[in-house]
Write a protein that holds these residues in place. Structure first.
Motif, PDB file in Angstrom:
ATOM      1  N   MET A  85       0.823  -1.205   0.000  1.00 25.00           N
ATOM      2  CA  MET A  85       0.000   0.000   0.000  1.00 25.00           C
ATOM      3  C   MET A  85       0.863   1.264   0.000  1.00 25.00           C
ATOM      4  O   MET A  85       0.571   2.227  -0.721  1.00 25.00           O
ATOM      5  CB  MET A  85      -0.932  -0.011   1.211  1.00 25.00           C
ATOM      6  CG  MET A  85      -1.932  -1.147   1.226  1.00 25.00           C
ATOM      7  SD  MET A  85      -2.933  -1.143   2.750  1.00 25.00           S
ATOM      8  CE  MET A  85      -3.828  -2.682   2.578  1.00 25.00           C
ATOM      9  N   VAL A  86       1.923   1.255   0.783  1.00 22.54           N
ATOM     10  CA  VAL A  86       2.852   2.384   0.809  1.00 22.54           C
ATOM     11  C   VAL A  86       3.457   2.591  -0.575  1.00 22.54           C
ATOM     12  O   VAL A  86       3.506   3.723  -1.095  1.00 22.54           O
ATOM     13  CB  VAL A  86       3.967   2.162   1.851  1.00 22.54           C
ATOM     14  CG1 VAL A  86       5.034   3.249   1.750  1.00 22.54           C
ATOM     15  CG2 VAL A  86       3.388   2.122   3.258  1.00 22.54           C
ATOM     16  N   ASP A  87       3.905   1.517  -1.196  1.00 24.19           N
ATOM     17  CA  ASP A  87       4.550   1.613  -2.508  1.00 24.19           C
ATOM     18  C   ASP A  87       3.590   2.145  -3.563  1.00 24.19           C
ATOM     19  O   ASP A  87       3.981   2.948  -4.432  1.00 24.19           O
ATOM     20  CB  ASP A  87       5.079   0.246  -2.930  1.00 24.19           C
ATOM     21  CG  ASP A  87       6.217  -0.245  -2.035  1.00 24.19           C
ATOM     22  OD1 ASP A  87       6.838   0.586  -1.346  1.00 24.19           O
ATOM     23  OD2 ASP A  87       6.463  -1.474  -2.019  1.00 24.19           O
ATOM     24  N   ILE A  88       2.338   1.699  -3.516  1.00 27.10           N
ATOM     25  CA  ILE A  88       1.353   2.199  -4.478  1.00 27.10           C
ATOM     26  C   ILE A  88       1.118   3.686  -4.264  1.00 27.10           C
ATOM     27  O   ILE A  88       1.046   4.467  -5.224  1.00 27.10           O
ATOM     28  CB  ILE A  88       0.042   1.407  -4.365  1.00 27.10           C
ATOM     29  CG1 ILE A  88       0.249  -0.036  -4.834  1.00 27.10           C
ATOM     30  CG2 ILE A  88      -1.074   2.074  -5.172  1.00 27.10           C
ATOM     31  CD1 ILE A  88      -0.948  -0.949  -4.597  1.00 27.10           C
ATOM     32  N   CYS A  89       0.998   4.112  -3.023  1.00 31.18           N
ATOM     33  CA  CYS A  89       0.775   5.531  -2.741  1.00 31.18           C
ATOM     34  C   CYS A  89       1.939   6.382  -3.236  1.00 31.18           C
ATOM     35  O   CYS A  89       1.746   7.505  -3.721  1.00 31.18           O
ATOM     36  CB  CYS A  89       0.563   5.751  -1.253  1.00 31.18           C
ATOM     37  SG  CYS A  89      -1.062   5.245  -0.645  1.00 31.18           S
ATOM     38  N   GLN A  90       3.131   5.869  -3.124  1.00 31.64           N
ATOM     39  CA  GLN A  90       4.317   6.626  -3.516  1.00 31.64           C
ATOM     40  C   GLN A  90       4.577   6.586  -5.018  1.00 31.64           C
ATOM     41  O   GLN A  90       5.350   7.416  -5.536  1.00 31.64           O
ATOM     42  CB  GLN A  90       5.542   6.102  -2.773  1.00 31.64           C
ATOM     43  CG  GLN A  90       5.503   6.353  -1.266  1.00 31.64           C
ATOM     44  CD  GLN A  90       6.688   5.766  -0.537  1.00 31.64           C
ATOM     45  OE1 GLN A  90       7.424   4.946  -1.082  1.00 31.64           O
ATOM     46  NE2 GLN A  90       6.882   6.178   0.720  1.00 31.64           N
ATOM     47  N   ALA A  91       3.943   5.683  -5.737  1.00 34.05           N
ATOM     48  CA  ALA A  91       4.207   5.518  -7.153  1.00 34.05           C
ATOM     49  C   ALA A  91       3.687   6.693  -7.962  1.00 34.05           C
ATOM     50  O   ALA A  91       2.595   7.220  -7.712  1.00 34.05           O
ATOM     51  CB  ALA A  91       3.573   4.227  -7.664  1.00 34.05           C
ATOM     52  N   ASP A  92       4.475   7.092  -8.946  1.00 34.56           N
ATOM     53  CA  ASP A  92       4.087   8.149  -9.894  1.00 34.56           C
ATOM     54  C   ASP A  92       3.444   7.473 -11.095  1.00 34.56           C
ATOM     55  O   ASP A  92       4.074   6.644 -11.754  1.00 34.56           O
ATOM     56  CB  ASP A  92       5.331   8.937 -10.304  1.00 34.56           C
ATOM     57  CG  ASP A  92       5.038  10.058 -11.299  1.00 34.56           C
ATOM     58  OD1 ASP A  92       3.916  10.121 -11.830  1.00 34.56           O
ATOM     59  OD2 ASP A  92       5.957  10.839 -11.547  1.00 34.56           O
ATOM     60  N   ALA A  93       2.198   7.815 -11.366  1.00 32.95           N
ATOM     61  CA  ALA A  93       1.473   7.172 -12.466  1.00 32.95           C
ATOM     62  C   ALA A  93       2.171   7.342 -13.806  1.00 32.95           C
ATOM     63  O   ALA A  93       1.987   6.523 -14.715  1.00 32.95           O
ATOM     64  CB  ALA A  93       0.048   7.728 -12.548  1.00 32.95           C
ATOM     65  N   GLY A  94       2.985   8.376 -13.947  1.00 23.34           N
ATOM     66  CA  GLY A  94       3.681   8.612 -15.199  1.00 23.34           C
ATOM     67  C   GLY A  94       5.065   7.981 -15.260  1.00 23.34           C
ATOM     68  O   GLY A  94       5.757   8.097 -16.280  1.00 23.34           O
ATOM     69  N   ALA A  95       5.496   7.334 -14.188  1.00 27.58           N
ATOM     70  CA  ALA A  95       6.829   6.744 -14.157  1.00 27.58           C
ATOM     71  C   ALA A  95       6.786   5.447 -13.362  1.00 27.58           C
ATOM     72  O   ALA A  95       7.406   5.309 -12.316  1.00 27.58           O
ATOM     73  CB  ALA A  95       7.819   7.719 -13.521  1.00 27.58           C
ATOM     74  N   LEU A  96       6.047   4.462 -13.879  1.00 25.02           N
ATOM     75  CA  LEU A  96       5.846   3.204 -13.184  1.00 25.02           C
ATOM     76  C   LEU A  96       6.934   2.173 -13.455  1.00 25.02           C
ATOM     77  O   LEU A  96       6.985   1.153 -12.779  1.00 25.02           O
ATOM     78  CB  LEU A  96       4.484   2.612 -13.564  1.00 25.02           C
ATOM     79  CG  LEU A  96       3.255   3.421 -13.107  1.00 25.02           C
ATOM     80  CD1 LEU A  96       1.988   2.812 -13.694  1.00 25.02           C
ATOM     81  CD2 LEU A  96       3.182   3.458 -11.599  1.00 25.02           C
ATOM     82  N   TYR A  97       7.793   2.435 -14.427  1.00 29.63           N
ATOM     83  CA  TYR A  97       8.805   1.455 -14.824  1.00 29.63           C
ATOM     84  C   TYR A  97      10.144   2.159 -15.011  1.00 29.63           C
ATOM     85  O   TYR A  97      10.207   3.320 -15.378  1.00 29.63           O
ATOM     86  CB  TYR A  97       8.386   0.759 -16.119  1.00 29.63           C
ATOM     87  CG  TYR A  97       6.965   0.248 -16.084  1.00 29.63           C
ATOM     88  CD1 TYR A  97       6.678  -0.977 -15.485  1.00 29.63           C
ATOM     89  CD2 TYR A  97       5.932   1.003 -16.621  1.00 29.63           C
ATOM     90  CE1 TYR A  97       5.357  -1.441 -15.429  1.00 29.63           C
ATOM     91  CE2 TYR A  97       4.618   0.545 -16.551  1.00 29.63           C
ATOM     92  CZ  TYR A  97       4.345  -0.673 -15.964  1.00 29.63           C
ATOM     93  OH  TYR A  97       3.061  -1.126 -15.900  1.00 29.63           O
ATOM     94  N   LYS A  98      11.209   1.400 -14.749  1.00 25.44           N
ATOM     95  CA  LYS A  98      12.546   1.971 -14.957  1.00 25.44           C
ATOM     96  C   LYS A  98      13.525   0.870 -15.354  1.00 25.44           C
ATOM     97  O   LYS A  98      13.288  -0.299 -15.157  1.00 25.44           O
ATOM     98  CB  LYS A  98      13.026   2.696 -13.706  1.00 25.44           C
ATOM     99  CG  LYS A  98      13.189   1.796 -12.484  1.00 25.44           C
ATOM    100  CD  LYS A  98      13.664   2.615 -11.309  1.00 25.44           C
ATOM    101  CE  LYS A  98      13.845   1.757 -10.038  1.00 25.44           C
ATOM    102  NZ  LYS A  98      14.336   2.530  -8.883  1.00 25.44           N
TER     103      LYS A  98
END
Length: 253
Positions: free
Chosen positions: A240-253
């Motif tokens: 849940m923490v990781d999802i909240c912190q995720a940027d919808a425009g930068a989900l992959y690297k």
């Protein structure tokens, strides 16, 4: 009032509080061997949703845990008394209605916390993703978050050592003495591809098991359940923490 539990909140608080992620626990109502309550999946979803939500909230995640859906897909158990079935098409309609509200109100991250093996939300979320393109949609099975072999001796997937230990910890008053439990023996398919698990067909529950359980519960205890519960809440809470912190425009690297 726990601020991360929607059912406990009030309008005074929610006039100003805003959330990043909505979590929907989803269970089932069904027989769990002779010794376990029909609400096992619901009790687990409630407790793990709340425990993981607490962990996430204390880490700064703006998460709200929605009330648990108590009915799941039980099409393979239609002949077992009061196993309540909810068809996948009904689940889809419920999800669409909930997401319509969340999307309209600006909550654009959504996680299904699944507590029942008969539920499978992946194809639904693919379709719903097209209807709600501004939302990030996730699903997880809490019972797959950890290696159960590190906590329990006996394998199984229904009213087994893991589930029995959990409910012995969470609701000991609802578990009969283990000597009253069935053995939880699973009959194997006569079709090799199904036994090898590269082919799939729905299990006919009344043919697969004599007591509705799959997995030996006799080595269960509340101490095992407590340890597993605490660790799984932390693991799911971190998701849940990781999802909240995720940027919808930068989900992959």
């Amino acid at each position: 009032m726990r601020p991360y539990i929607l059912a406990e909140n009030n309008w005074k608080n929610l006039k100003t509080e805003r959330f990043e992620l909505a979590v929907l626990p989803w269970g089932a109502t069904e027989a769990h061997n002779y010794h376990m309550p029909y609400g096992t999946d619901v009790f687990e979803a409630d407790a793990i949703g709340a425990g993981a939500g607490k962990y996430a909230w204390e880490k700064g995640a703006k998460v709200t845990i929605l009330p648990t859906i108590p009915f799941g897909v039980n099409t393979g158990q239609h002949d077992i008394y009061l196993d309540i079935n909810m068809n996948p098409s009904t689940q889809f309609a419920i999800l669409k209605d909930i997401l319509t509200v969340l999307d309209r109100q600006g909550i654009r991250k959504f996680l299904i916390l699944n507590s029942h093996g008969g539920n499978d939300f992946k194809t639904m979320l693919r379709e719903l993703g097209l209807l709600f393109p501004n939302m990030l949609l996730f699903t997880c099975n809490w019972y797959q978050a950890l290696d159960k072999n590190k906590y329990f001796e006996e394998e199984g997937d229904h009213a087994d050592e893991m589930e029995t230990s959990l409910i012995m910890y969470l609701h000991p008053d609802l578990v009969l003495p283990l000597e009253e439990a069935g053995e939880g023996k699973e009959k194997k398919s006569v079709i090799p591809g199904l036994r090898e698990k590269w082919a799939w067909a729905e299990r006919k529950w009344s043919q697969v098991t004599e007591d509705t359980g799959i997995g030996n519960p006799y080595k269960s205890n509340a101490d095992k359940g407590k340890k597993y519960f605490e660790d799984v809440c932390q693991k799911v809470g971190q998701l849940m923490v990781d999802i909240c912190q995720a940027d919808a425009g930068a989900l992959y690297k």
